[in-house]
Scaffold this active site. Sequence first.
Site, mmCIF file in Angstrom:
data_model
loop_
_atom_site.group_PDB
_atom_site.id
_atom_site.type_symbol
_atom_site.label_atom_id
_atom_site.label_comp_id
_atom_site.label_asym_id
_atom_site.label_seq_id
_atom_site.Cartn_x
_atom_site.Cartn_y
_atom_site.Cartn_z
ATOM 1 N N GLU A 53 34.709 17.637 57.246
ATOM 2 C CA GLU A 53 33.742 18.054 57.020
ATOM 3 C C GLU A 53 33.225 17.314 55.193
ATOM 4 O O GLU A 53 32.234 16.345 55.264
ATOM 5 C CB GLU A 53 32.739 19.463 56.628
ATOM 6 C CG GLU A 53 32.640 19.939 58.383
ATOM 7 C CD GLU A 53 33.986 20.642 58.707
ATOM 8 O OE1 GLU A 53 34.613 20.862 58.358
ATOM 9 O OE2 GLU A 53 33.006 21.653 60.017
ATOM 10 N N PHE B 234 28.453 35.672 62.155
ATOM 11 C CA PHE B 234 29.305 34.305 62.467
ATOM 12 C C PHE B 234 29.265 33.053 61.760
ATOM 13 O O PHE B 234 27.712 33.145 62.344
ATOM 14 C CB PHE B 234 29.869 34.754 64.215
ATOM 15 C CG PHE B 234 31.059 33.687 64.198
ATOM 16 C CD1 PHE B 234 32.460 33.737 63.381
ATOM 17 C CD2 PHE B 234 31.222 32.688 65.013
ATOM 18 C CE1 PHE B 234 33.844 32.560 63.236
ATOM 19 C CE2 PHE B 234 32.017 31.108 64.811
ATOM 20 C CZ PHE B 234 33.534 32.258 64.611
ATOM 21 N N GLN B 235 29.729 32.576 60.795
ATOM 22 C CA GLN B 235 29.530 31.194 60.634
ATOM 23 C C GLN B 235 28.338 31.139 59.675
ATOM 24 O O GLN B 235 28.212 30.133 59.971
ATOM 25 C CB GLN B 235 30.168 29.970 61.289
ATOM 26 C CG GLN B 235 31.080 30.421 61.788
ATOM 27 C CD GLN B 235 31.338 28.365 62.494
ATOM 28 O OE1 GLN B 235 30.882 28.130 62.854
ATOM 29 N NE2 GLN B 235 32.793 28.464 62.653
ATOM 30 N N MET C 114 46.374 11.081 35.119
ATOM 31 C CA MET C 114 45.734 10.500 34.268
ATOM 32 C C MET C 114 45.415 12.198 33.706
ATOM 33 O O MET C 114 45.770 12.092 32.605
ATOM 34 C CB MET C 114 43.865 11.099 34.624
ATOM 35 C CG MET C 114 43.397 11.052 33.606
ATOM 36 S SD MET C 114 43.131 9.491 32.209
ATOM 37 C CE MET C 114 41.955 8.118 33.163
ATOM 38 N N LYS D 76 20.098 27.503 65.145
ATOM 39 C CA LYS D 76 20.633 26.919 66.524
ATOM 40 C C LYS D 76 18.964 27.111 67.527
ATOM 41 O O LYS D 76 19.336 26.145 68.443
ATOM 42 C CB LYS D 76 21.606 28.065 66.721
ATOM 43 C CG LYS D 76 22.344 26.975 67.805
ATOM 44 C CD LYS D 76 23.813 28.628 68.681
ATOM 45 C CE LYS D 76 24.265 27.606 69.908
ATOM 46 N NZ LYS D 76 25.359 28.591 70.346
#
Lengths: 179, 582
Positions: free
Chosen positions: B49, B111-112, B483, B161
């Site tokens: 993502e 969940f999630q 760096m 949802k």
Amino acid sequence: MSTYPTPQRHHILSVLVQNKAGVLARVASLFARRGYNIFSLAVAPTEDPQFSRITIVVDVEGTTLEQIVKQLFKLIEVVRISELDPQKSVERELFMATVRTDGENRGQIVELANIFEAKVLAVGVDALTLSLEGSPEKLDDFEELLRGYGIVELQRTGRIALPKLDREAHSRAVKGKAS
Amino acid sequence: MKITGAEALIKALEMESVDVMFGYPGGCILPAYDPLLKSSIRHILVRHEQGAGHMAEGYAHVTGRPGVAMVTSGPAATNLVTPLCDAYMDSIPMVAITGQVSTTAIGTDAFQECDTVGITRSITKHNELVMSAEDLPLAIRQAFHIATTGRPGPVLIDVPKDVLQNSMTWHWPTDEEVQASLPGYHPTTKGHPRMIKEAAKLMLAAQRPVLYLGGGVLKSRAAEVVREIAELLNIPVVTTLMARGAFPDSHPLCLGMPGMHGTAAAVTAMQKSDLLIALGARFDDRVTGKVSAFAQEAKIIHVDIDPAEQGKVRRPDVPIVGDCKLVSIEILKALRELLDGGEVQADIAPWRSRCSGWQEQFPLAYEPSAPGAALKPQFCLEQIRDHAPEGTILVSGVGQHQMWSSQYWHFDEPYTWVNSGGLGTMGFSVPAAIGAKVGRPDKTVWAIDGDGCFQMTAQELITASISNIPIKVGILNNSYLGMVRQWQEMFYGERYSEVDLGGGIPDFVKWAEAMGCVGIRVDSPEEVAPAIERANSINDRPVVVDFRVEEFEKVFPMVAAGASNDDIILPPSQNERREYLR
């Protein structure tokens, strides 16, 4: 003991916001994220239920205040911000305290409450609960005097404020209309 | 007609003229992926993502249109945090859509589930949890409006949802309804006329003026008018890391990039200036160095659309809140009026010649590699630059390779440079280059990456291969976190701690091939040009060129963190000329 910020550093911001879920969190997290300290905070819906007014007292120097105001105004739901000059606004706060008493000093405490026009909200065997509404300075004084008796619990609401009404401006406007 | 929230969401995106989105499906966002099957919107399935977010940014950088990313709830939303913060720091217009657990499950640690709006509150310009399907079209319209107007930035819309599943009556809000729904949002675009006049007067009076261009010049598409201003008064120009390309590097007035790794001429011109005209720039610490020692004699004209930038770091003498382009047009007009009215510009010829002197004495420089010795990264960049087709877009990650890219490329057109400036996000390059190529398929896109950065997000090359997005990646591979290694060498007594990436592993060529790309390894200077030519000739798949470069090369010039810009560290070969910097 926490006292109110010194007059030079104390600023009252009256922030009109859309009355939506999460707005207070947005304002509070902005203060946290940018490292500004909120001294007190009061929130409630305004006369128009679409909007709420958040009254924030901050304890900062002028340049920081300018940044706070500008950053606050970047929040999409913030509609208007006015800084209220303590000299030109009316401020009120509510204070409640439970004070320990023995039989002997109960009278003294009640007398003190009367002088300040405080209310006795509850009376127990060895304690009194008092409330006082007024200017934050008056509340400071009362709190200090009560402290000697032993404060068990204390709660203050944080101040709310509105600009003082400008009577001269009003009369000018009225005159203008008449002529 | 009743449609589902999911259908309304996709329809709203179509109404906003979204032609492409970058995303990854999952539990809570599933309903939105069904109407996508029959939508005109191209969806690019990423491999992580974070990649979707950076692709959306890359797309926005080069097209000026908001990039769109859509992912599910919980871990997908948290994976989007880095790109959102990156877009926020660099003012990139972006709309992110995240799935959320059903309204009835919110707050139950389902969940999630995660508090997406809470987590992203301080890294988005705005975010919103939409609690009813009816509210979706307005939320999407607001999101695009907010992301693209005023100071651009990312906006996140969190959609539970059941909101996607519920049915609603479609209504597309009018402009007036959008305005009315945002009573506190009115960005100032037109500058204050008195301030503009004041600015014009100061610009004519200044003896040592510098135009200090920031990313806002590109965001407001002001490059052309700014160039007219520069040419009218012959004012030297510096372009910050976010503004590379806003003014042509080949222009005689261009001093290059200021700041920590800027050119000595740009850094010193700002230091000695008596008037900095900051356009869409924000006095970032990487530009100012030690603020109290920064351009002490300069008055400041500060044009920025975000009022909070005025006086945040340096108090301007003439603050102008407004859109860079609109304000610049007005400034140009005011300058012409003053000049037509007989006002005369101060003689800045001596200043011009001082600036050119610095340019001549202190060009960007590196020691070419001795015969048989390791490749120099700067040489690889020069070769890529010299072989690049016209209009090539350069994208970089973060670190030494980023600074060399900015230094050694010749940016002559706006929107040909994509990088992560404010947040400094390692791993930005590959996905951002993919997004840029999707936005401008007609252009060659080169991603310059370090071997550290590449290992953070390289898997998006699979996305590029499968979705036929033929970018080119040049890894300046020094097997080090270059760096950090440079800082440890210079400021930590050469005590190298956790910067050795273990040279040789991975095999970047095999890895590239495993991801469907062409992999090319380059070890010696004579292999460089043929490899680049080969890469440029391949357009049916991504190409990865692994340039094995000198391990201990450093980026110069350099202003150490917190030091004054007066104490700029020059390349060793220019040290003896230091006195000319006065």
